[in-house]
Design a protein around this motif. Structure first.
Motif, PDB file in Angstrom:
ATOM      1  N   LEU A 123       4.015  36.146  96.586  1.00 23.91           N
ATOM      2  CA  LEU A 123       3.458  36.401  95.266  1.00 23.91           C
ATOM      3  C   LEU A 123       4.480  36.141  94.155  1.00 23.91           C
ATOM      4  CD1 LEU A 123       3.151  40.253  94.688  1.00 23.91           C
ATOM      5  CD2 LEU A 123       4.505  39.272  96.515  1.00 23.91           C
ATOM      6  N   LEU A 124       3.981  35.768  92.974  1.00 25.83           N
ATOM      7  CA  LEU A 124       4.813  35.684  91.780  1.00 25.83           C
ATOM      8  C   LEU A 124       5.008  37.107  91.263  1.00 25.83           C
ATOM      9  CD1 LEU A 124       3.380  32.583  89.872  1.00 25.83           C
ATOM     10  CD2 LEU A 124       5.734  32.886  90.642  1.00 25.83           C
ATOM     11  N   HIS A 125       6.191  37.658  91.490  1.00 24.55           N
ATOM     12  CA  HIS A 125       6.419  39.080  91.220  1.00 24.55           C
ATOM     13  C   HIS A 125       6.071  39.476  89.796  1.00 24.55           C
ATOM     14  CE1 HIS A 125       9.644  39.046  94.647  1.00 24.55           C
ATOM     15  NE2 HIS A 125       8.412  39.071  95.118  1.00 24.55           N
ATOM     16  N   ASN A 126       6.559  38.692  88.822  1.00 23.33           N
ATOM     17  CA  ASN A 126       6.400  39.110  87.430  1.00 23.33           C
ATOM     18  C   ASN A 126       4.943  39.143  86.986  1.00 23.33           C
ATOM     19  OD1 ASN A 126       6.528  36.167  87.563  1.00 23.33           O
ATOM     20  ND2 ASN A 126       6.404  36.228  85.341  1.00 23.33           N
ATOM     21  N   SER A 127       4.058  38.403  87.680  1.00 17.97           N
ATOM     22  CA  SER A 127       2.657  38.378  87.273  1.00 17.97           C
ATOM     23  C   SER A 127       1.944  39.694  87.570  1.00 17.97           C
ATOM     24  CB  SER A 127       1.924  37.220  87.956  1.00 17.97           C
ATOM     25  OG  SER A 127       1.773  37.448  89.349  1.00 17.97           O
ATOM     26  N   TRP A 128       2.550  40.551  88.368  1.00 13.08           N
ATOM     27  CA  TRP A 128       1.954  41.839  88.699  1.00 13.08           C
ATOM     28  C   TRP A 128       2.425  42.962  87.775  1.00 13.08           C
ATOM     29  CZ3 TRP A 128      -1.793  42.832  92.396  1.00 13.08           C
ATOM     30  CH2 TRP A 128      -2.174  41.705  93.146  1.00 13.08           C
ATOM     31  N   LEU A 129       3.302  42.650  86.855  1.00 13.72           N
ATOM     32  CA  LEU A 129       3.809  43.668  85.942  1.00 13.72           C
ATOM     33  C   LEU A 129       2.802  43.959  84.837  1.00 13.72           C
ATOM     34  CD1 LEU A 129       7.494  42.397  85.534  1.00 13.72           C
ATOM     35  CD2 LEU A 129       6.615  44.093  87.158  1.00 13.72           C
ATOM     36  N   ASP A 130       2.707  45.238  84.475  1.00 12.75           N
ATOM     37  CA  ASP A 130       1.905  45.676  83.328  1.00 12.75           C
ATOM     38  C   ASP A 130       0.455  45.207  83.407  1.00 12.75           C
ATOM     39  OD1 ASP A 130       4.130  46.973  82.283  1.00 12.75           O
ATOM     40  OD2 ASP A 130       4.781  45.205  81.166  1.00 12.75           O
ATOM     41  N   ARG A 131      -0.095  45.221  84.596  1.00 15.32           N
ATOM     42  CA  ARG A 131      -1.521  44.948  84.794  1.00 15.32           C
ATOM     43  C   ARG A 131      -2.209  46.206  85.314  1.00 15.32           C
ATOM     44  NH1 ARG A 131      -3.318  39.689  84.700  1.00 15.32           N
ATOM     45  NH2 ARG A 131      -1.708  38.070  84.789  1.00 15.32           N
ATOM     46  N   ASP A 132      -3.447  46.397  84.912  1.00 11.01           N
ATOM     47  CA  ASP A 132      -4.250  47.481  85.464  1.00 11.01           C
ATOM     48  C   ASP A 132      -4.730  47.059  86.849  1.00 11.01           C
ATOM     49  OD1 ASP A 132      -3.927  48.845  83.097  1.00 11.01           O
ATOM     50  OD2 ASP A 132      -5.788  48.071  82.236  1.00 11.01           O
ATOM     51  N   LEU A 133      -4.430  47.890  87.841  1.00 11.12           N
ATOM     52  CA  LEU A 133      -4.715  47.550  89.228  1.00 11.12           C
ATOM     53  C   LEU A 133      -5.675  48.563  89.842  1.00 11.12           C
ATOM     54  CD1 LEU A 133      -1.074  46.737  90.421  1.00 11.12           C
ATOM     55  CD2 LEU A 133      -2.780  45.134  89.550  1.00 11.12           C
ATOM     56  N   GLY A 134      -6.563  48.054  90.698  1.00 15.20           N
ATOM     57  CA  GLY A 134      -7.426  48.907  91.491  1.00 15.20           C
ATOM     58  C   GLY A 134      -6.999  48.869  92.948  1.00 15.20           C
ATOM     59  N   LEU A 135      -7.724  49.587  93.784  1.00 14.23           N
ATOM     60  CA  LEU A 135      -7.457  49.626  95.215  1.00 14.23           C
ATOM     61  C   LEU A 135      -8.722  49.235  95.979  1.00 14.23           C
ATOM     62  CD1 LEU A 135      -5.395  52.934  95.521  1.00 14.23           C
ATOM     63  CD2 LEU A 135      -4.538  50.618  95.904  1.00 14.23           C
ATOM     64  N   ALA A 136      -8.532  48.584  97.104  1.00 12.80           N
ATOM     65  CA  ALA A 136      -9.651  48.191  97.962  1.00 12.80           C
ATOM     66  C   ALA A 136      -9.112  47.985  99.365  1.00 12.80           C
ATOM     67  CB  ALA A 136     -10.315  46.921  97.448  1.00 12.80           C
ATOM     68  N   GLY A 137     -10.002  48.007 100.348  1.00 11.30           N
ATOM     69  CA  GLY A 137      -9.540  47.755 101.705  1.00 11.30           C
ATOM     70  C   GLY A 137     -10.506  48.227 102.765  1.00 11.30           C
ATOM     71  N   ARG A 138      -9.952  48.379 103.961  1.00  9.05           N
ATOM     72  CA  ARG A 138     -10.706  48.778 105.144  1.00  9.05           C
ATOM     73  C   ARG A 138     -10.082  50.042 105.704  1.00  9.05           C
ATOM     74  NH1 ARG A 138     -10.642  45.058 110.566  1.00  9.05           N
ATOM     75  NH2 ARG A 138      -8.430  45.602 110.395  1.00  9.05           N
ATOM     76  N   VAL A 139     -10.934  50.995 106.069  1.00 14.79           N
ATOM     77  CA  VAL A 139     -10.477  52.272 106.615  1.00 14.79           C
ATOM     78  C   VAL A 139     -11.132  52.487 107.981  1.00 14.79           C
ATOM     79  CG1 VAL A 139     -10.320  54.762 106.262  1.00 14.79           C
ATOM     80  CG2 VAL A 139     -10.209  53.218 104.284  1.00 14.79           C
ATOM     81  N   ALA A 140     -10.326  52.846 108.971  1.00 11.93           N
ATOM     82  CA  ALA A 140     -10.836  53.180 110.304  1.00 11.93           C
ATOM     83  C   ALA A 140     -11.166  54.670 110.338  1.00 11.93           C
ATOM     84  CB  ALA A 140      -9.810  52.839 111.373  1.00 11.93           C
ATOM     85  N   VAL A 141     -12.432  54.999 110.599  1.00  8.30           N
ATOM     86  CA  VAL A 141     -12.920  56.371 110.523  1.00  8.30           C
ATOM     87  C   VAL A 141     -13.432  56.820 111.884  1.00  8.30           C
ATOM     88  CG1 VAL A 141     -14.600  57.902 109.431  1.00  8.30           C
ATOM     89  CG2 VAL A 141     -13.558  56.040 108.108  1.00  8.30           C
ATOM     90  N   ARG A 142     -12.999  58.030 112.288  1.00  5.90           N
ATOM     91  CA  ARG A 142     -13.512  58.622 113.519  1.00  5.90           C
ATOM     92  C   ARG A 142     -14.958  59.061 113.311  1.00  5.90           C
ATOM     93  NH1 ARG A 142      -9.764  61.939 116.146  1.00  5.90           N
ATOM     94  NH2 ARG A 142      -9.193  62.644 114.058  1.00  5.90           N
ATOM     95  N   THR A 143     -15.843  58.659 114.237  1.00  4.10           N
ATOM     96  CA  THR A 143     -17.238  59.085 114.184  1.00  4.10           C
ATOM     97  C   THR A 143     -17.644  59.635 115.541  1.00  4.10           C
ATOM     98  OG1 THR A 143     -18.130  56.933 114.882  1.00  4.10           O
ATOM     99  CG2 THR A 143     -17.727  57.245 112.508  1.00  4.10           C
ATOM    100  N   ALA A 144     -18.857  60.163 115.622  1.00  5.75           N
ATOM    101  CA  ALA A 144     -19.347  60.701 116.894  1.00  5.75           C
ATOM    102  C   ALA A 144     -19.436  59.620 117.951  1.00  5.75           C
ATOM    103  CB  ALA A 144     -20.713  61.361 116.688  1.00  5.75           C
ATOM    104  N   GLY A 145     -19.649  58.384 117.513  1.00  7.37           N
ATOM    105  CA  GLY A 145     -19.781  57.293 118.469  1.00  7.37           C
ATOM    106  C   GLY A 145     -18.502  56.528 118.746  1.00  7.37           C
ATOM    107  N   GLY A 146     -17.388  56.918 118.105  1.00  6.97           N
ATOM    108  CA  GLY A 146     -16.126  56.225 118.326  1.00  6.97           C
ATOM    109  C   GLY A 146     -15.364  56.022 117.036  1.00  6.97           C
ATOM    110  N   VAL A 147     -15.089  54.778 116.690  1.00 10.35           N
ATOM    111  CA  VAL A 147     -14.360  54.443 115.468  1.00 10.35           C
ATOM    112  C   VAL A 147     -15.172  53.428 114.680  1.00 10.35           C
ATOM    113  CG1 VAL A 147     -12.239  53.482 114.493  1.00 10.35           C
ATOM    114  CG2 VAL A 147     -12.138  54.868 116.576  1.00 10.35           C
ATOM    115  N   GLU A 148     -15.287  53.651 113.388  1.00  8.46           N
ATOM    116  CA  GLU A 148     -16.066  52.778 112.512  1.00  8.46           C
ATOM    117  C   GLU A 148     -15.177  52.240 111.398  1.00  8.46           C
ATOM    118  OE1 GLU A 148     -19.212  53.926 109.184  1.00  8.46           O
ATOM    119  OE2 GLU A 148     -20.098  54.073 111.191  1.00  8.46           O
TER     120      GLU A 148
END
Length: 436
Positions: free
Chosen positions: A119-144
């Motif tokens: 990544l171009l490091h300086n391009s990430w400065l002073d920007r409003d950032l959000g979060l996103a991704g994938r989460v592994a969750v324990r369920t009754a049937g296993g992992v989702e």
């Protein structure tokens, strides 16, 4: 013949796709939704492949493969019918959360991150950032696996004031460990990223077993310029190719080509592709072989099919930068809104040879779009992409291509608003070449 693509429709389509795809997982989900609308159905990789001709896709994490056998197998071409493959990648350089992200420094609540890719490091400065991704969750049937996409401005990597570091304009140097850490609150106690993630995916915090979480700029993509002939957006490298390739496969399927058109979107290209779902994995060869086997073919049929296969590996290409024109090969000027770009390197950082070039040039002619040719300066190193890897793993003729862009690997990149339509048109023609 390939269908025409409307400039404004494809420009907005790319913007919508990019804004809905902050991570490779979301990019695959968005691609799958578009394929489903076109009549493709999902196949679970651990289940047998369908034996009847059809249109299908599989997803493996942040990678996706889709194919259409209705033309070749349905018309009796046999399981040894070759493939036409368009490849791209779903990942982009960004900042990704470390496992133990919460910490406090100087009265600020911070989140520890690790830079992903070049990544171009300086391009990430002073920007409003959000979060996103994938989460592994324990369920009754296993992992989702559950996806989340928070578009709220949560984080900021704050740059030091010019008064405290007066030499910044003479050459900014950022330490990846120290200077790229985003803040997300004020206080002497750490924030609660686990609680935040649990809320995002609707689970109890104790049921969170793991996560792949990354930051993204929240500013929407947009058309800019006096004539609105440019697109400013994050992750154009390489979601612009991913979007065009999905559109091309859907369009090419209408032509019922005599071979099997295939779309492959790989994860992890930006860090070398060495993973279970990257271009260096067995993902593509194994799926192609299973398609042959599901059609009743043998191992020999598979290798016969590969002998007549052509792969087009798509990634973004460097447009000639007006402020740094001396960094470009002077005899190979690349213009935005100038059409798809053939990428050539004699040291095979790109896989293009004359036969691959011929296939791509004919596709551009069929689509009636101009083609440009990129060569890096002889005194500069050349980048690479998934083309050489897929070529080596499959033995298939391969061509590397791209769409022109500026600010590659910035948090916000730039391309031409006319290019997405030309890009999709050329790829559709490649997947469904005109029959003699």
């Amino acid at each position: 013949m390939a269908h025409s693509f409307d400039t404004d429709t494809e420009a907005q389509g790319l913007i919508d796709y990019v804004d809905a795809s902050p991570t490779p997982f979301h990019a695959c989900a968005q691609a799958a939704a578009r394929l489903a609308e076109a009549g493709f159905t999902e196949v679970v990789e651990s289940e047998p492949f369908p034996t009847e001709p059809g249109r299908h896709w599989i997803v493996r994490g942040g990678s996706l493969i889709a194919w259409d056998t209705t033309g070749a197998h349905g018309a009796g071409a046999g399981p040894a019918a070759g493939f036409r493959v368009v490849g791209a990648h779903t990942d982009s350089p960004n900042l990704r959360l470390k496992p133990h992200a919460d910490h406090v420094k100087a009265g600020w609540q911070m989140l520890a991150v690790e830079p992903y890719g070049g990544l171009l490091h300086n391009s990430w400065l002073d920007r409003d950032l959000g979060l996103a991704g994938r989460v592994a969750v324990r369920t009754a049937g296993g992992v989702e696996a559950r996806l989340f996409h928070d578009t709220d401005p949560l984080l900021r990597v704050a740059q030091v004031a010019i008064h405290l570091e007066r030499g910044q304009n003479d050459g900014l140097v950022l330490n990846r460990q120290q200077h790229l850490v985003p803040l997300w609150g004020v206080g002497d106690e750490p924030g609660d990223v686990v609680g935040y993630l649990a809320e995002q995916v609707g689970a109890e915090r104790d049921d969170l077993l793991g996560w792949d979480v990354m930051t993204h700029p929240v500013e929407p993509s947009s058309r800019i310029g006096r004539e609105r002939d440019l697109i400013a957006a994050p992750r154009l490298d390489n979601l612009a190719t991913s979007y065009a390739a999905v559109r091309a496969l859907v369009d090419a399927a209408r032509s019922q080509p005599g071979h099997v058109p295939v779309l492959v979107l790989f994860d992890h290209e930006e860090i070398g592709s060495m993973s279970e779902r990257g271009a260096m994995s067995t993902l593509l060869p194994s799926v192609l072989e299973r398609i042959v086997a599901a059609g009743g073919g043998t191992r020999d049929d598979y290798w016969r099919a590969m002998a007549s296969t052509v792969i087009a590996s798509g990634d973004m290409a460097h447009a000639t930068h007006p402020n740094y024109a001396e960094l470009h090969e002077p005899m190979h000027r690349i213009a935005v809104n100038g059409g798809p770009v053939l990428k050539v390197n004699t040291n095979l950082r790109y896989a293009t040879d004359s036969m691959g070039e011929a296939a791509f040039r004919l596709a551009c002619e069929q689509a009636e779009v101009p083609m440009q040719t990129f060569v890096v300066r002889s005194d500069l190193p050349c980048g690479s992409t998934v083309g050489p890897m897929t070529s080596a793993l499959t033995g298939a003729t391969t061509v590397d291509f791209g769409a022109p862009t500026l600010s590659m690997h910035s948090a916000r990149e730039l391309c031409g608003a006319e290019d997405p339509a030309m890009y999709a048109g050329a790829l559709s023609a490649f997947l469904a070449p005109r029959r003699a």
